[in-house]
Design an enzyme around this catalytic site. Structure first.
Site, PDB file in Angstrom:
ATOM      1  CB  SER A 118     -25.203  25.548   2.681  1.00 52.68           C
ATOM      2  OG  SER A 118     -23.949  26.034   2.265  1.00 52.68           O
ATOM      3  CE1 TYR A 140     -21.563  30.990  -1.044  1.00 49.04           C
ATOM      4  CE2 TYR A 140     -21.572  28.900   0.137  1.00 49.04           C
ATOM      5  CZ  TYR A 140     -21.714  30.279   0.134  1.00 49.04           C
ATOM      6  OH  TYR A 140     -22.026  30.942   1.287  1.00 49.04           O
ATOM      7  CB  THR A 166     -24.593  32.527  -2.719  1.00 45.21           C
ATOM      8  OG1 THR A 166     -25.640  31.995  -1.904  1.00 45.21           O
ATOM      9  CG2 THR A 166     -23.885  33.626  -1.939  1.00 45.21           C
ATOM     10  CE  LYS A 243     -28.812  33.982   1.185  1.00 49.11           C
ATOM     11  NZ  LYS A 243     -27.543  34.642   1.582  1.00 49.11           N
ATOM     12  CG  HIS A 267     -22.853  36.037   2.848  1.00 53.17           C
ATOM     13  ND1 HIS A 267     -23.064  35.387   1.656  1.00 53.17           N
ATOM     14  CD2 HIS A 267     -22.367  35.098   3.696  1.00 53.17           C
ATOM     15  CE1 HIS A 267     -22.698  34.120   1.770  1.00 53.17           C
ATOM     16  NE2 HIS A 267     -22.276  33.918   3.004  1.00 53.17           N
TER      17      HIS A 267
END
Length: 371
Positions: A118, A140, A166, A243, A267
């Site tokens: 992440s 992100y 994402t 995603k 999510h």
């Protein structure tokens, strides 16, 4: 040092399913950390729907297929993996165990599955790839494109195998558990991939405020557009995964800008409450993209039978999140290894009972939806 799991302790009953990890982890984690991981947004309707929708999917097994050995191997984004499973991207894994991302990535490497690191990881990406696992980086989109460029350069230099963007977090979903707990990160857990991660708003608590939500709102760009992903496709020579797709029209748009895969995901019930369960939208997304890109799914996967359900509905693989964090909390790397081994055993059993010699054959199964 690898810590023992509960299965190593003679006084503990054996862990025989992934579901066993949850309540055991709840007993050892601080309540506010449990809530942060387990909770969803708003009234947690979508969080609950993920599980109930999967339970309503019935798979019709085939008989007398002569299956006496199952090969779990598959190919995701053109690379071979030991089973059609990846470790979902999850933030701040050192919240649940000091080993954090390093321990879970090492377990994924041992299991032969990809580890999705992440942007909000609590360990720098360079250290995560250093454990030898196949790492995909989850991005992100940050407010400053220069910071995105810098982060992408690090991702490529670190040897990540894919980029997973994402797209369902323009802002962080309102999560009442975190608001009630005034949840904030402890001082030794940081957003290690972001500049200023050590002195971020994520450590500054106030009653009725989620510090992580405040930090996200100042860090992420809410106005992400398809043109941004098209720019990304042009500038990064890695397989691109989008995603957070639920509407088939968005999946088609992802294909148009050159995505190699999409992840059907809400999510884990942590963003728009009232959004449909991921599994309910999976067949429509699969139909919409055809063979133009791969389709994966996450949100609610809790065992091998769920993986079989997703495969039967057209996914090439799934991402598993919370159960692996619970296992990490209990036993570090060893706990996560045990959980992934258990998931492989469950999936092998499910495929055998369904008459499938491999994951690809599961795509030929028929399903029924109850209720």
């Amino acid at each position: 040092m690898v810590e023992p799991t509960l299965t190593d302790r003679p006084t503990a009953s054996p862990v025989v399913s992934l579901a066993d990890y949850a309540e055991r982890a709840r007993a050892v984690l601080p309540p506010e950390v449990w809530d942060y991981v387990a909770g969803g947004s708003a009234e947690e309707v979508t969080l609950a729907a993920n599980r109930s929708a999967l339970d309503r999917v019935a798979v019709l097994p085939r008989m007398l297929r002569g299956v006496d050995r199952v090969d779990l191997g598959t190919r995701l984004l053109g690379r071979p993996y030991a089973m059609p499973v990846g470790v979902a991207p999850m933030a701040y894994q050192r919240l649940v165990h000091p080993g954090g991302e390093l321990a879970l990535a090492a377990a994924a490497g041992a299991a032969g599955v990809p580890f999705l690191a992440s942007t909000l990881g609590s360990t720098p990406i360079e250290q995560v790839t250093g454990v030898g696992a196949e790492v995909w980086f989850q991005l992100y989109w940050l407010r400053e494109r220069a910071l995105v460029r810098d982060l992408l350069a690090r991702v490529v230099a670190a040897g990540c195998r894919a980029l997973v963007v994402t797209v369902d977090v323009p802002v962080l979903g309102r999560r009442p558990r975190d608001l009630r707990n005034a949840f904030r990160l402890p001082a030794d857990v940081v957003a290690a991939n972001l500049p200023g991660g050590r002195d971020s708003l994520a450590h500054s608590g106030a009653p009725g405020v989620s510090a992580i939500g405040a930090h996200t709102d100042t860090s992420f760009a809410p106005a992400l557009r398809w043109t941004d992903l098209a720019w990304l496709r042009e500038h990064v020579d890695l397989p691109l995964v989008v995603k957070g797709v639920l509407d088939p029209r968005d999946a088609v748009e992802a294909v148009r800008i050159g995505a190699d895969a999409v992840v059907v995901s809400n999510h884990g019930g942590r963003q728009l409450d009232g959004a449909p369960a991921s599994v309910t939208m999976l067949p429509e997304v699969v139909d919409a993209v055809g063979d133009r890109c791969q389709v994966l799914m996450d949100s609610g996967i809790r065992g091998g039978t769920d993986v079989l359900r997703a495969l039967a509905l057209g996914a090439v693989g799934v991402l598993v999140g919370r159960p692996l964090l619970w296992a990490l909390a209990l036993g570090g790397e060893r706990g996560a290894r045990d959980a992934l081994d258990l998931l492989a055993a469950e999936l092998r059993d499910a495929l055998t009972l369904a008459g499938c010699p491999d994951p690809r054959a599961a795509g030929e199964l028929r399903t029924r939806t109850a209720g």
